[in-house]
Write a protein that holds these residues in place. Structure first.
Motif, mmCIF file in Angstrom:
data_model
loop_
_atom_site.group_PDB
_atom_site.id
_atom_site.type_symbol
_atom_site.label_atom_id
_atom_site.label_comp_id
_atom_site.label_asym_id
_atom_site.label_seq_id
_atom_site.Cartn_x
_atom_site.Cartn_y
_atom_site.Cartn_z
ATOM 1 N N PHE A 126 46.623 45.673 38.454
ATOM 2 C CA PHE A 126 46.448 46.467 36.822
ATOM 3 C C PHE A 126 46.990 47.674 37.276
ATOM 4 C CE2 PHE A 126 44.538 42.368 36.419
ATOM 5 C CZ PHE A 126 44.328 42.538 34.718
ATOM 6 N N GLU A 127 46.855 48.004 38.042
ATOM 7 C CA GLU A 127 47.223 49.783 37.696
ATOM 8 C C GLU A 127 48.519 49.768 38.662
ATOM 9 O OE1 GLU A 127 46.477 54.120 40.429
ATOM 10 O OE2 GLU A 127 44.103 52.662 39.547
ATOM 11 N N VAL A 128 49.019 48.973 39.789
ATOM 12 C CA VAL A 128 50.062 48.467 40.068
ATOM 13 C C VAL A 128 51.273 48.285 39.162
ATOM 14 C CG1 VAL A 128 52.136 47.806 42.109
ATOM 15 C CG2 VAL A 128 49.785 48.053 42.431
ATOM 16 N N ALA A 129 51.094 47.370 38.459
ATOM 17 C CA ALA A 129 51.905 47.094 37.200
ATOM 18 C C ALA A 129 52.302 47.792 36.256
ATOM 19 C CB ALA A 129 50.806 45.711 36.231
ATOM 20 N N SER A 130 50.985 48.785 36.066
ATOM 21 C CA SER A 130 51.068 50.125 34.808
ATOM 22 C C SER A 130 52.175 50.823 35.330
ATOM 23 C CB SER A 130 49.707 50.328 34.651
ATOM 24 O OG SER A 130 49.728 51.657 33.912
ATOM 25 N N ILE A 131 51.620 50.765 36.601
ATOM 26 C CA ILE A 131 53.069 52.017 37.076
ATOM 27 C C ILE A 131 54.068 51.729 36.856
ATOM 28 C CG2 ILE A 131 53.761 53.714 39.044
ATOM 29 C CD1 ILE A 131 50.397 53.516 40.623
ATOM 30 N N TYR A 132 54.175 50.746 36.981
ATOM 31 C CA TYR A 132 55.825 49.796 37.518
ATOM 32 C C TYR A 132 56.818 49.675 35.759
ATOM 33 C CZ TYR A 132 56.608 49.156 42.164
ATOM 34 O OH TYR A 132 56.793 49.664 43.757
ATOM 35 N N GLY A 133 55.610 49.915 34.894
ATOM 36 C CA GLY A 133 56.022 50.231 33.700
ATOM 37 C C GLY A 133 55.735 48.866 32.362
ATOM 38 N N TYR A 134 55.412 47.858 33.069
ATOM 39 C CA TYR A 134 54.320 46.985 32.333
ATOM 40 C C TYR A 134 53.668 46.582 32.082
ATOM 41 C CZ TYR A 134 58.598 44.555 35.174
ATOM 42 O OH TYR A 134 60.225 44.905 35.409
ATOM 43 N N SER A 135 53.320 46.281 30.407
ATOM 44 C CA SER A 135 51.926 46.005 29.814
ATOM 45 C C SER A 135 51.212 45.237 30.748
ATOM 46 C CB SER A 135 52.005 46.103 28.453
ATOM 47 O OG SER A 135 50.688 46.083 27.879
ATOM 48 N N THR A 136 50.086 45.490 31.453
ATOM 49 C CA THR A 136 48.728 43.415 31.597
ATOM 50 C C THR A 136 48.128 44.071 29.897
ATOM 51 O OG1 THR A 136 47.355 46.165 32.134
ATOM 52 C CG2 THR A 136 48.620 44.609 33.446
ATOM 53 N N LYS A 137 48.474 44.175 28.991
ATOM 54 C CA LYS A 137 48.327 44.152 27.654
ATOM 55 C C LYS A 137 48.281 42.948 27.500
ATOM 56 C CE LYS A 137 47.223 48.231 25.454
ATOM 57 N NZ LYS A 137 47.547 49.398 24.330
ATOM 58 N N GLU A 138 49.588 42.479 28.177
ATOM 59 C CA GLU A 138 50.315 41.055 27.662
ATOM 60 C C GLU A 138 49.760 40.085 28.277
ATOM 61 O OE1 GLU A 138 54.428 41.362 27.668
ATOM 62 O OE2 GLU A 138 54.357 43.477 27.043
ATOM 63 N N LYS A 139 49.547 38.576 28.053
ATOM 64 C CA LYS A 139 49.465 37.921 28.715
ATOM 65 C C LYS A 139 49.842 37.296 29.656
ATOM 66 C CE LYS A 139 47.366 33.713 29.111
ATOM 67 N NZ LYS A 139 47.212 31.474 28.409
ATOM 68 N N SER A 140 51.020 37.757 29.841
ATOM 69 C CA SER A 140 52.204 37.309 30.243
ATOM 70 C C SER A 140 52.091 38.127 31.947
ATOM 71 C CB SER A 140 54.423 36.832 30.490
ATOM 72 O OG SER A 140 53.853 38.803 29.430
ATOM 73 N N GLU A 141 52.409 39.041 31.678
ATOM 74 C CA GLU A 141 51.443 40.492 32.724
ATOM 75 C C GLU A 141 51.061 40.239 33.635
ATOM 76 O OE1 GLU A 141 54.515 42.212 33.841
ATOM 77 O OE2 GLU A 141 55.756 41.265 31.975
ATOM 78 N N ARG A 142 49.713 39.708 32.973
ATOM 79 C CA ARG A 142 48.556 39.214 34.150
ATOM 80 C C ARG A 142 48.544 38.210 34.308
ATOM 81 N NH1 ARG A 142 46.681 40.534 28.973
ATOM 82 N NH2 ARG A 142 45.666 38.177 28.378
ATOM 83 N N LEU A 143 49.318 37.215 34.080
ATOM 84 C CA LEU A 143 49.352 35.872 34.850
ATOM 85 C C LEU A 143 50.330 36.690 36.227
ATOM 86 C CD1 LEU A 143 49.830 33.554 31.975
ATOM 87 C CD2 LEU A 143 47.949 33.522 33.556
ATOM 88 N N PHE A 144 51.541 37.662 36.121
ATOM 89 C CA PHE A 144 52.099 37.392 36.760
ATOM 90 C C PHE A 144 52.309 38.180 38.161
ATOM 91 C CE2 PHE A 144 54.826 40.952 39.286
ATOM 92 C CZ PHE A 144 55.628 39.978 39.535
ATOM 93 N N LEU A 145 50.396 38.905 37.573
ATOM 94 C CA LEU A 145 49.665 39.516 38.583
ATOM 95 C C LEU A 145 48.788 38.329 39.762
ATOM 96 C CD1 LEU A 145 47.982 42.521 36.794
ATOM 97 C CD2 LEU A 145 50.197 42.293 38.350
ATOM 98 N N LEU A 146 48.074 37.585 38.925
ATOM 99 C CA LEU A 146 47.773 36.223 39.903
ATOM 100 C C LEU A 146 48.852 35.735 40.794
ATOM 101 C CD1 LEU A 146 45.814 34.728 36.496
ATOM 102 C CD2 LEU A 146 44.910 35.760 38.557
ATOM 103 N N TYR A 147 49.636 35.792 40.247
ATOM 104 C CA TYR A 147 50.865 34.880 41.129
ATOM 105 C C TYR A 147 51.107 36.014 42.145
ATOM 106 C CZ TYR A 147 51.304 30.423 38.244
ATOM 107 O OH TYR A 147 50.833 29.630 37.686
ATOM 108 N N VAL A 148 51.452 37.407 42.047
ATOM 109 C CA VAL A 148 51.559 37.947 43.079
ATOM 110 C C VAL A 148 50.272 38.152 43.528
ATOM 111 C CG1 VAL A 148 51.731 40.839 43.719
ATOM 112 C CG2 VAL A 148 52.488 39.495 41.418
ATOM 113 N N PHE A 149 48.900 37.789 44.214
ATOM 114 C CA PHE A 149 47.908 38.424 44.134
ATOM 115 C C PHE A 149 48.036 36.405 45.023
ATOM 116 C CE2 PHE A 149 43.680 36.820 45.456
ATOM 117 C CZ PHE A 149 43.113 38.138 46.042
ATOM 118 N N GLN A 150 48.214 35.504 44.572
ATOM 119 C CA GLN A 150 48.502 34.492 45.462
ATOM 120 C C GLN A 150 49.558 34.580 46.110
ATOM 121 O OE1 GLN A 150 49.296 31.161 42.545
ATOM 122 N NE2 GLN A 150 47.227 29.560 43.460
#
Length: 239
Positions: A126-150
């Protein structure tokens, strides 16, 4: 060569390495790990499954949302990556302490490490996403993080599919509405079991737990950085 061009090339090399066929040693290791899985207590498998399920569901609904400080939008790409590197170092230390502490406590505390370590890794993403300028308030960005993890913790067979999604997420995000936590947990469990099983062994658990968590965060950090690089550099540049 400028910083962005250099990192774009590094991301391409990382992608090529990720998609190469596994070596004989890697294939042999995978077979050995599959055998080891058969001896892991069902209680361990259950803990991993439930932890993954809760993590995926919590991420989808929006837990651990991180907001980057005002003015950060003016940072250059290089400055953002410097902050990501600092975050990796900080989270590696946190994860190592947590792994060593729970690893020293035997099987009960060892089992407690699974949900705790998952929480650390997701908070890091979540912190990395924020640093790169992506808002994790958006569900699509949170889903993206799950795929990065995967992508970081998945089998060879699954990596190509996950990589295609993260590299072209700005296209796929309109089509992906959820993540199958069952597939997610199976991929993660198969990747992590051997290391985590060693963490439950009395006498060496603390050492294994600390080192394993430290290295796994570094691996996740490298994966996250390259995923964002591929995603950012795949966008057409404005004239």
């Amino acid at each position: 060569m400028g910083y962005e061009s250099q990192k774009a090339e590094e991301a391409k090399l990382w992608k090529h390495k990720l998609l190469r066929k596994p070596s004989l040693l890697e294939r042999t290791s995978k077979k050995a790990q599959t055998k080891v899985n058969q001896f892991i207590p069902e209680k361990v498998h259950h803990t991993i499954t439930e932890s993954i399920k809760m993590m995926v569901q919590a991420t989808i609904v929006g837990s651990d949302i991180t907001t980057f400080p005002k003015g950060a939008e003016n940072l250059t790409f290089e400055e953002r990556e410097q902050l990501v590197q600092k975050a990796i170092e900080n989270y590696k230390k946190t994860a190592a302490i947590e792994g060593a502490t729970t690893g020293a406590g035997g099987i009960l505390l060892g089992l407690a490490d699974f949900p705790l370590f998952l929480s650390i890794k997701m908070k890091f993403l979540f912190e990395v996403a924020s640093i790169y300028g992506y808002s994790t308030k958006e569900k699509s960005e949170r889903l993206f993080l799950l795929y990065v993890f995967q992508l970081a913790f998945s089998s060879e067979a699954h990596k190509a599919e996950a990589l295609e999604l993260v590299e072209h997420w700005d296209t796929y995000k309109f089509k992906v509405e959820d993540v199958d936590w069952r597939i997610f947990q199976q991929e993660y469990r198969d990747y992590i079991d051997l290391v985590k099983m060693m963490q439950l062994v009395p006498g060496i658990g603390a050492i294994v737990g600390g080192v394993a968590n430290y290295n796994l965060v570094q691996h996740l950090g490298d994966t996250a950085m390259n995923c964002y690089r591929l995603r950012i550099f795949s966008k057409p540049k404005a004239n």
